[in-house]
Scaffold this active site. Structure first.
Site, PDB file in Angstrom:
ATOM      1  N   ARG A 170     -10.292 -92.172 -51.570  1.00  0.00           N
ATOM      2  CA  ARG A 170     -10.694 -91.108 -52.479  1.00  0.00           C
ATOM      3  C   ARG A 170     -10.190 -89.759 -51.966  1.00  0.00           C
ATOM      4  NH1 ARG A 170     -16.100 -93.436 -53.943  1.00  0.00           N
ATOM      5  NH2 ARG A 170     -15.946 -95.565 -53.194  1.00  0.00           N
ATOM      6  N   ARG A 200     -16.360-105.577 -57.081  1.00  0.00           N
ATOM      7  CA  ARG A 200     -15.448-104.623 -57.706  1.00  0.00           C
ATOM      8  C   ARG A 200     -14.046-104.765 -57.114  1.00  0.00           C
ATOM      9  NH1 ARG A 200     -17.345 -98.480 -57.973  1.00  0.00           N
ATOM     10  NH2 ARG A 200     -16.923 -98.355 -55.743  1.00  0.00           N
ATOM     11  N   ASP A 222     -15.567 -87.254 -54.195  1.00  0.00           N
ATOM     12  CA  ASP A 222     -15.642 -88.624 -53.658  1.00  0.00           C
ATOM     13  C   ASP A 222     -15.473 -89.653 -54.766  1.00  0.00           C
ATOM     14  OD1 ASP A 222     -18.282 -87.366 -54.226  1.00  0.00           O
ATOM     15  OD2 ASP A 222     -18.973 -89.431 -54.070  1.00  0.00           O
ATOM     16  N   ASN A 223     -15.522 -89.210 -56.013  1.00  0.00           N
ATOM     17  CA  ASN A 223     -15.358 -90.143 -57.127  1.00  0.00           C
ATOM     18  C   ASN A 223     -13.997 -89.980 -57.796  1.00  0.00           C
ATOM     19  OD1 ASN A 223     -17.913 -91.182 -56.698  1.00  0.00           O
ATOM     20  ND2 ASN A 223     -18.879 -89.704 -58.067  1.00  0.00           N
ATOM     21  N   GLY A 262     -22.521 -96.070 -48.941  1.00  0.00           N
ATOM     22  CA  GLY A 262     -23.932 -96.196 -48.571  1.00  0.00           C
ATOM     23  C   GLY A 262     -24.550 -97.488 -49.049  1.00  0.00           C
ATOM     24  N   ARG A 263     -23.857 -98.142 -49.977  1.00  0.00           N
ATOM     25  CA  ARG A 263     -24.404 -99.408 -50.487  1.00  0.00           C
ATOM     26  C   ARG A 263     -23.301-100.370 -50.908  1.00  0.00           C
ATOM     27  NH1 ARG A 263     -26.609 -98.505 -56.573  1.00  0.00           N
ATOM     28  NH2 ARG A 263     -25.229 -96.834 -57.217  1.00  0.00           N
ATOM     29  N   GLY A 323     -29.483 -99.075 -50.008  1.00  0.00           N
ATOM     30  CA  GLY A 323     -28.228 -99.824 -50.036  1.00  0.00           C
ATOM     31  C   GLY A 323     -28.166-100.845 -51.159  1.00  0.00           C
TER      32      GLY A 323
HETATM   33  P1  AMP Z   1     -22.485 -92.058 -56.347  1.00  0.00           P
HETATM   34  O1  AMP Z   1     -23.442 -91.196 -57.089  1.00  0.00           O
HETATM   35  O2  AMP Z   1     -22.492 -93.496 -56.787  1.00  0.00           O
HETATM   36  O3  AMP Z   1     -21.108 -91.496 -56.283  1.00  0.00           O
HETATM   37  O4  AMP Z   1     -23.027 -92.149 -54.838  1.00  0.00           O
HETATM   38  C1  AMP Z   1     -23.032 -91.028 -53.986  1.00  0.00           C
HETATM   39  C2  AMP Z   1     -23.337 -91.475 -52.592  1.00  0.00           C
HETATM   40  O5  AMP Z   1     -24.656 -92.010 -52.511  1.00  0.00           O
HETATM   41  C3  AMP Z   1     -22.423 -92.548 -52.028  1.00  0.00           C
HETATM   42  O6  AMP Z   1     -22.223 -92.269 -50.665  1.00  0.00           O
HETATM   43  C4  AMP Z   1     -23.224 -93.818 -52.218  1.00  0.00           C
HETATM   44  O7  AMP Z   1     -22.849 -94.811 -51.319  1.00  0.00           O
HETATM   45  C5  AMP Z   1     -24.634 -93.316 -51.936  1.00  0.00           C
HETATM   46  N1  AMP Z   1     -25.683 -94.147 -52.566  1.00  0.00           N
HETATM   47  C6  AMP Z   1     -25.965 -94.264 -53.885  1.00  0.00           C
HETATM   48  N2  AMP Z   1     -27.003 -95.103 -54.072  1.00  0.00           N
HETATM   49  C7  AMP Z   1     -27.399 -95.536 -52.848  1.00  0.00           C
HETATM   50  C8  AMP Z   1     -28.422 -96.424 -52.367  1.00  0.00           C
HETATM   51  N3  AMP Z   1     -29.253 -97.043 -53.193  1.00  0.00           N
HETATM   52  N4  AMP Z   1     -28.514 -96.604 -51.041  1.00  0.00           N
HETATM   53  C9  AMP Z   1     -27.675 -95.985 -50.195  1.00  0.00           C
HETATM   54  N5  AMP Z   1     -26.702 -95.148 -50.557  1.00  0.00           N
HETATM   55  C10 AMP Z   1     -26.561 -94.919 -51.885  1.00  0.00           C
HETATM   56 MG    MG Z   2     -19.445 -92.608 -55.920  1.00  0.00          MG
END
Ligand code: AMP
Ligand code: MG
Length: 486
Positions: free
Chosen positions: A183, A176, A251-252, A92-93, A126
């Site tokens: 995943r 990164r 997903d992580n 998402g970002r 994003g």
């Molecule tokens: P995470 O908690 O980092 O594992 O993120 C979970 C999901 O949220 C993933 O699909 C990320 O890409 C999305 N995500 C987290 N922060 C943002 C953001 N600021 N804008 C868009 N997507 C986000």
């Molecule tokens: Mg993640």
């Protein structure tokens, strides 16, 4: 493949997979890209030119402002169980710029995190902010230095943008590096939303991470077995240094066995198996001591996604998967006990080792002992400070330990050397990380971040300069809290 002044030597194998698995996306430009941290040793090992990356042109590439013709930015599709609930996710970002082929012929993803919206942003902006990107840089590099498989951090770039969160925060992009970003959730996505492409994803993954298995008759079962083994080893290594991942959603969890997603992670100071740092983990699903169990749960989701490839007969597929999954517990325990024996300077294996370890941990818990420093005290025979060492229970534990060590028949020097190699002098303690981040985020002063990175770069050095960073924090009535996705 093309090279250029930065040393990028990209291939784009992921882009040759079926289209359902990704979306090509252009990064959204940022106002004033500026390199804040650059990992020179990593750049060099990847065959990159650090000086060129540090130039304005390099910052523009690492911020996504310049999209050279040799890059092919794409957002990867994935799904995942977040706190047990299945959701469509995806980058998402973040964008994969390409796969760097190193001078040794290895392949690493280069991903930029914070490059603006993608089709998977679900309303998010994003973007990423400076504090969490610097934090990921520090902790992922500390994990690398602790010899724990991890994604790595090549650079943090300031964007010059103010990002609206609870207040406006300085924007940043993290470059990164990972063996891949595939995943458990990538397989879940394919299984549910693109079942016709599941086999292509599995074949690609085998070829990329486990090529030795490609010729096996049951190669998808072998893939499951390898991922189970990689995760058993990884989570054991986390437990051995007191690392709490904090957001073990499917997903992580990588297929490569690298630690990924450094959002709400943190290290234990005081040993308490129920420790949770993440502000949103209200039920303690991802508490320190639950990590092995959760890893097993996530691997069951991976196995489920693979079922159609394991056998055309669903019942047989389920039986095969169950057989593999049953290996996780014993494998994990073997890795963990093996590591704990080293931390205690023990050679060989004895029936009572598990109880010896558990009894020490129970005593540490009861006496609120510091996780990292207790093992250092054992290493250097420092039994002065702390109620643990004054207790009769510890005295009798110590006798048991010493008797067990004597049966190892190693010289005292060899025992201490093993313990020094197995017990880090420093970990990225939360109060030290926060102390370093504050001036960096507020005033762009990175001196404490640089100093901390230096101290963490060789955690097994046991040198003078590490002493002050080994100190636990002052006792506080407010528990340390971490945050996701900020
Ligand atoms: P995470 O908690 O980092 O594992 O993120 C979970 C999901 O949220 C993933 O699909 C990320 O890409 C999305 N995500 C987290 N922060 C943002 C953001 N600021 N804008 C868009 N997507 C986000
Ligand atoms: Mg993640």
């Amino acid at each position: 493949m093309q090279t250029n002044e930065f040393g990028f030597n990209f291939d784009h194998s992921y882009a040759r997979l079926p289209e359902s698995l990704f979306s090509q996306v252009k990064p959204a430009p940022v106002p004033r890209p500026q390199i804040v941290l650059l990992n020179r040793p990593l750049a060099q090992s990847l065959g990159l030119n650090a000086d060129a990356l540090e130039s304005a042109a390099g910052a523009a590439v690492l911020a996504g402002n310049t999209v050279p013709e040799w890059s092919l930015p794409l957002a990867q599709a994935y799904a995942g169980h977040q706190f047990g609930h299945f959701t469509m996710l995806g980058d998402g970002r973040a964008l994969l710029l390409g796969e760097q082929i190193t001078p040794c012929g290895e392949r690493f993803d280069l991903q930029l995190k914070g490059t603006g919206p993608t089709p998977y942003s679900r309303g998010g902006d994003g973007r990423a902010t400076m504090g969490p990107m610097l934090r990921e840089y520090i902790i992922s590099e500390a994990m690398q230095a602790l010899n724990i498989p991890t994604t790595r951090s090549l650079a943090v770039v300031a964007t010059g943008e103010a990002i609206p969160r609870e207040t406006f925060l300085p924007g940043a992009i993290l470059a990164r590096v990972a063996k891949s970003h595939i995943r458990v959730g990538t397989f879940q996505y394919a299984a549910v939303f693109a079942p016709a492409d599941l086999k292509a994803l599995a074949d690609y993954t085998l070829d990329r991470h486990y090529p030795q298995l490609c010729g096996e008759p049951h190669k998808y079962l072998a893939l499951l077995r390898q991922v189970i083994a990689a995760q058993a080893s990884l989570v054991a290594q986390w437990m051995l240094v007191g690392f709490v991942h904090g957001v073990m959603n499917t997903d992580n969890m990588t297929i490569s066995g690298e630690t990924i997603d450094y959002g709400p992670c943190a290290f234990l100071d005081t040993y308490d198996p129920a420790t949770v740092f993440s502000s949103i983990d209200l039920q303690g699903r991802y508490a320190y001591a639950r990590q092995p169990e959760i890893a097993g749960w996530n691997l069951a989701r991976f196995a489920e996604a693979l079922l159609p490839l394991l056998s055309p007969d669903p019942e047989e597929a389920a039986d095969l998967a169950a057989e593999e999954l049953a290996r996780f517990g014993p494998l994990y325990t073997e890795c963990y006990l093996d590591g704990m024996r080293k931390k205690l300077g023990l050679s060989g294996a004895e029936e009572g080792d598990r109880a010896l370890v558990q009894d020490l941990l129970d005593l540490m818990h009861r006496h609120k002992a510091d996780f990292t420093n207790t093992f250092l005290d054992l290493t250097f025979h420092r039994f002065e400070a702390g109620s643990l060492y004054q207790s009769d229970a510890f005295a009798s534990w110590k006798t048991r330990w010493q008797e067990r060590a004597a049966r190892s028949q190693q010289s005292p020097q060899a025992v201490q050397d093993l313990m020094k190699r197995s017990n880090p002098a420093v970990i990225p303690r939360n109060h030290r990380v926060e102390e370093a981040l504050r001036p960096a985020v507020q005033g762009g002063d990175n001196s404490l971040v640089e100093k901390l990175l230096g101290v963490l770069a060789d955690p097994f050095a046991h040198c003078e300069e590490q002493q002050e960073y080994a100190e636990p924090p002052e006792p506080s009535s407010v528990p340390y809290r971490t945050f996701c996705g900020t």
